[in-house]
Design an enzyme around this catalytic site. Structure first.
Site, PDB file in Angstrom:
ATOM      1  CD  GLU A 220      -3.410   4.213   3.648  1.00 23.91           C
ATOM      2  OE1 GLU A 220      -4.137   4.734   4.492  1.00 23.91           O
ATOM      3  OE2 GLU A 220      -3.395   2.974   3.425  1.00 23.91           O
TER       4      GLU A 220
ATOM      5  NE  ARG B 252      -3.818  -2.959  10.305  1.00 28.42           N
ATOM      6  CZ  ARG B 252      -4.662  -2.023   9.874  1.00 28.42           C
ATOM      7  NH1 ARG B 252      -5.958  -2.256   9.867  1.00 28.42           N
ATOM      8  NH2 ARG B 252      -4.212  -0.853   9.472  1.00 28.42           N
TER       9      ARG B 252
ATOM     10  NE  ARG C   4      -5.460   1.964  12.896  1.00 26.70           N
ATOM     11  CZ  ARG C   4      -6.480   1.128  13.100  1.00 26.70           C
ATOM     12  NH1 ARG C   4      -6.656   0.608  14.302  1.00 26.70           N
ATOM     13  NH2 ARG C   4      -7.307   0.819  12.129  1.00 26.70           N
ATOM     14  CG  HIS C   5      -1.584   2.785   8.358  1.00 25.83           C
ATOM     15  ND1 HIS C   5      -2.197   3.454   9.397  1.00 25.83           N
ATOM     16  CD2 HIS C   5      -2.547   2.534   7.436  1.00 25.83           C
ATOM     17  CE1 HIS C   5      -3.488   3.615   9.109  1.00 25.83           C
ATOM     18  NE2 HIS C   5      -3.730   3.062   7.932  1.00 25.83           N
TER      19      HIS C   5
ATOM     20  CB  SER D 187     -12.004  -6.317   4.934  1.00 27.45           C
ATOM     21  OG  SER D 187     -13.099  -5.524   4.601  1.00 27.45           O
TER      22      SER D 187
ATOM     23  NE  ARG E 216      -3.756  -2.289   0.488  1.00 26.05           N
ATOM     24  CZ  ARG E 216      -4.607  -2.858   1.342  1.00 26.05           C
ATOM     25  NH1 ARG E 216      -4.977  -2.225   2.424  1.00 26.05           N
ATOM     26  NH2 ARG E 216      -5.111  -4.051   1.087  1.00 26.05           N
TER      27      ARG E 216
ATOM     28  CD  GLU F 256     -10.369  -4.288   8.426  1.00 24.64           C
ATOM     29  OE1 GLU F 256     -10.037  -3.154   8.071  1.00 24.64           O
ATOM     30  OE2 GLU F 256      -9.882  -5.330   7.940  1.00 24.64           O
TER      31      GLU F 256
END
Lengths: 579, 579
Positions: A344, A553, A350-351, A502, A342, A499
């Protein structure tokens, strides 16, 4: 093993092979997080005094040793490829050391994590193997000077901590259990000791510091005043502050030698194995999706792009397209374990830009809940089994990063709420600011966490499913509930209000899919989208659904670690690509 | 499962739900590679005639059916979420179908791979599940028209091949075994049949074509005259030519539905599982190296580079640096399974830009042969076990891609030659052009293949080790043999004369390493190199070695496939990033 030409240190009889390391490496156990500064200072002073005493003892040993001929000179020094131990020596490892070894002459290859002189004639060392297995070693000079001389004792007492050594020793039972070592019922009376690979005089981070909880997860360089503190971490003693994540990653070797990081790595590897074995036993086939793809999925946001010969390539954000091809291609159930990317620019605990996805996809026979129950089943299996298989490792991690037990539902009492039911709980039992949350909009992270807290209190579980997400919160491929078009057959799974998975049923009819794509304002002929729809045009594809679990996670939230970076082997963030 | 709004076809009572598919999808079994053109033409004619007869039968059925009221109209058509089967129906799968099912009413969800009319009152279908499990289904109209009417027979007989269907049927024993199906002792007497997901009228590639050996592995667009042939592949019948790899990948769904591709995928997944389980049982810990790295390893040749926020990132060519950090970080034995990347513009059947590496690294106690034997051990385990576990799949692959048995050495008779011994064999027993090969230069691919042929003849094995590669043929990190500096403690492992694993002992002393780097003309301070050397400066690192195995090659060479691309799930080449 080491090459003679590569010896960094001259032979021991001439000069001390390694400079005295000033007590570096005293493993301070794990002290409480909130040790007061004053206390720390006092301890530092005491430590200074202790080291001064040690140096004096070493100096005394040195002056008297210099006078005598060294009868033990072949029993210590730098290991070369000609180094020999006694022919009848038994190779041991600390994990399996037992009564049958007492009185025997053994060989151990290990890290020396600590060495200290006890007067001029005796030194104590701590030797460590993988998994925090450690044992005390004693080197005592005897009057005849063979096999152990004063010179040898002095030399061993001065080996730099975190050097890798080979020792020959007799296994004995200590007068009382050695509290500082995991192996407390035996000790090694060392008769030979060779340095196989020397550590530097000053470590970038001591093992004691590496075993402390990490103070700060920022990837930014700390300001100058923090820099000073960062350097002081390289010192030792029980009062030292915790190091930052930056320091840990800059000292990756010591970071990885810490018992807590090895325990986290073991838990992670086992989680992965549990996922794999459960799905295999349920008829899933493993496959490998590509990382390099020809078109950016989902419109190209947050996708890494790279020059690829005469065109561009992208790094896959998810294996979903490929999981679906496998189902279209005649597989009933598939899973994959691999990296996803990702692009991002999120600098949070968390990332990460690269993480490990545990993905699965399966044919649906009657109802998409078959998939929900499978995802729930595999995660519950992982959580229940890990508690048994990694009991020691979990306890070790908790001793450094204290956390409340991860609560699981009793079998048959799994918590599965619809999104609307979750929103209702938030409105009725959540904090003031969530009194007006809507059933049609996706939840924010604070809302998710608040709902997690309500569910924990109400149902006594940290693990649950939210189902039937609103249409607007899900991508174009999500199948609508045929009986209520405002919601989708899509779900998230949560741990501690966060989460971790998903998924949903996918649209498997190309006509329905194309219509949905247009509704979402996307051009069905755009790159990546066209290839996706075409899959369902090639031949009839059964109903199917799946989900993607973030392994990092799962590990981090199960243990309640302060950052997902701690659960990764080599965390990748917008600012960090090394090591 | 399908959404009612998404029905592409109107209800069956009004018009035929699916256009007659003109016999598409007749699976022609697997014919010999060298079927003569004339023969093929003759067969084509015969096939044409057969289809014409079928069409005539269908037309006859149609005209008579139109006259009668359809009493079976609820027993067939497009499946909707309201479609119901009988309440007492038993769900089956073909693999476990047995005597206990005979006479029972069952439900099967499967691909219809073939449908044909037999007069106006009867149709035969072939239904298929994953793994080439297929069964014959019969739909016969009865005089009362219920549960099966002539209209229903006609409708079922016209379903497009490769549609996914749901049938309700009675299990019966056929009068004689059904040779065309894997399940030959039972057949299904169909009473209900619904199309869950329809295939198109014309498939891009038929299943029969997908099951033929691939004709051409070039990634280039074929010239126009070949293009015509490529299109004709979309036809059917036993005489059709094989499709090109381009056609296969453009029709990935049908490619993956072929029995041969599913068998290869099963063998690949099992090879991976065998690798993993063997190493785990030998004390290896799984870890995950990153794909995104901050510096190009080994000088930056053939490395993919990508923009990464404010800097550049690279895609890892090998996890070696990270395996070594794991060992430096206190692990005794580690392994990883994951993608590696090569930006090499090689368009050959041996190369891909992304492939799966099976890597391992371990501490060396006495001698680096510990590593050689471990690599040899895990591969021999894989080869011996796969033969048992995937007996059917291997036979199936061989029926399409004939190959000589992969010869293994008897236990205790493993072939391990030094590089110099290999060169001597080449000089003495190889072809003329290799009479002067040198012990100091690396082997070429033709030399390797010639040596493989000599070893097969001499030692009756397709698997062997070449050890002690010359210094000049190995990278800077390869440990020299301390007793003969012209060679290294490095080795390759071979299958059928082709390298599938490369490895060696690594230099673990930073001083020796830096000297070696300079000797090789590399600047030890250059990016990627500095970080590498620094690892050994952080703390003492024991002697260690390892190796990397290419999974794609292991699968391809074990089966002797014509291209490694066939062994990959989604082959990536300089010209191919899709699907």
């Amino acid at each position: 093993m080491a090459d003679p030409a590569a010896n960094a240190t001259p032979p021991p009889a001439e000069t001390p092979a390694a400079a005295p390391a000033a007590g570096v490496g005293e493993e301070g156990g794990i002290s409480k997080k909130a040790a007061k500064k004053a206390e720390a200072k006092a301890k530092k002073e005491a430590e200074k005094a202790r080291r001064a005493a040690e140096r004096a003892a070493a100096a005394a040993a040195s002056s008297s040793a210099a006078q005598a001929e060294d009868l033990a000179k072949d029993n210590y020094g730098q290991e070369t490829h000609e180094t020999k131990l006694s022919p009848d020596v038994i190779e041991i490892n600390l994990k399996t050391l037992g009564e049958e070894h007492v009185g025997k002459t053994v060989e151990l290859r290990a890290w020396l994590q600590n060495a200290r002189m006890q007067g001029a004639k005796m030194a104590f060392v701590e030797l460590r193997e993988e998994g925090n297995w450690s044992i005390q070693g004693v080197v005592a000079a005897n009057p005849e000077g063979t096999p152990v001389s004063r010179q040898m004792v002095k030399w061993v007492g001065a080996i730099n901590p975190e050097s890798f050594v080979v020792v020959e020793a007799k296994v004995q039972k200590p007068l009382e259990p050695v509290k500082s070592c995991r192996v407390s019922n035996y000790e090694l009376h060392i008769t030979k000791c060779f340095v196989h690979a020397a550590a530097p005089n000053v470590l970038g981070m001591t093992l004691a510091a590496a075993n402390r909880p990490i103070a700060n997860f920022s990837d930014e360089e700390p300001p100058v005043e923090q820099e000073v503190e960062k350097l002081s971490i390289a010192g030792e003693g029980p009062g030292i502050p915790a190091a930052t994540m930056l320091t840990h990653l800059d000292n990756i070797v010591m970071h990885k030698r810490s018992a807590v990081q090895q325990a986290i790595a073991d838990i992670r590897a086992e989680m992965k194995e549990l996922y794999r074995s459960y799905l295999r036993s349920h008829g899933f086939k493993e496959f490998e999706p590509p990382c390099l793809i020809g078109a950016a999925s989902e419109g190209g946001a947050n996708v890494f792009r790279l020059p690829y010969f005469e065109k561009d390539a992208y790094l896959a954000q998810s294996p979903q397209f490929y999981k679906q091809i496998e189902i279209a291609g005649g597989r009933k159930r598939v899973f994959s374990i691999g990296p996803v990317f990702r692009a991002e620019n999120s600098n949070t605990p968390r990332h990460m830009t690269e993480f490990t996805g545990l993905d699965m996809e399966m044919e649906i026979k009657k109802d998409y809940h078959e998939v929900v129950y499978m995802l729930e089943g595999v995660l519950l299996y992982m959580f229940r089994e890990i508690k048994e298989r990694c009991r020691d490792e979990i306890a070790l991690v908790r001793s450094v990063y204290p956390a409340e037990e991860f609560l699981l539902p009793e079998p048959g009492k799994e918590v599965r709420l619809t999104f609307a039911e979750g929103q209702k709980l938030l409105r009725e039992e959540g904090p003031e600011e969530f009194r007006n949350v809507s059933d049609d909009e996706d939840m924010s992270t604070p809302q998710e966490k608040a709902l997690g807290a309500i569910i924990r209190k109400k149902y006594n579980t940290d693990f649950y499913v939210l189902d039937k997400f609103p249409e607007g919160a899900r991508p174009f491929y999500a199948k609508e509930d045929p009986t209520n078009r405002k919601v989708t057959n899509a779900y998230d799974l949560f741990m501690r209000g966060q989460e971790i998975c998903s998924g949903g049923q996918r649209i498997n009819d190309p006509v329905e899919l194309e219509a949905r794509i247009r509704t979402k304002g996307i051009d069905p002929a755009s790159p990546g989208i066209k290839e996706y729809v075409d899959i369902f045009r090639q031949a009839g594809v059964p109903a199917h659904g799946g989900g993607g679990i973030g392994l990092d996670r799962v590990v981090a939230w199960y243990l309640n670690l302060p950052s997902v970076h701690l659960a990764a082997f080599y965390p990748r963030t917008p600012k960090r690509l090394l090591p």
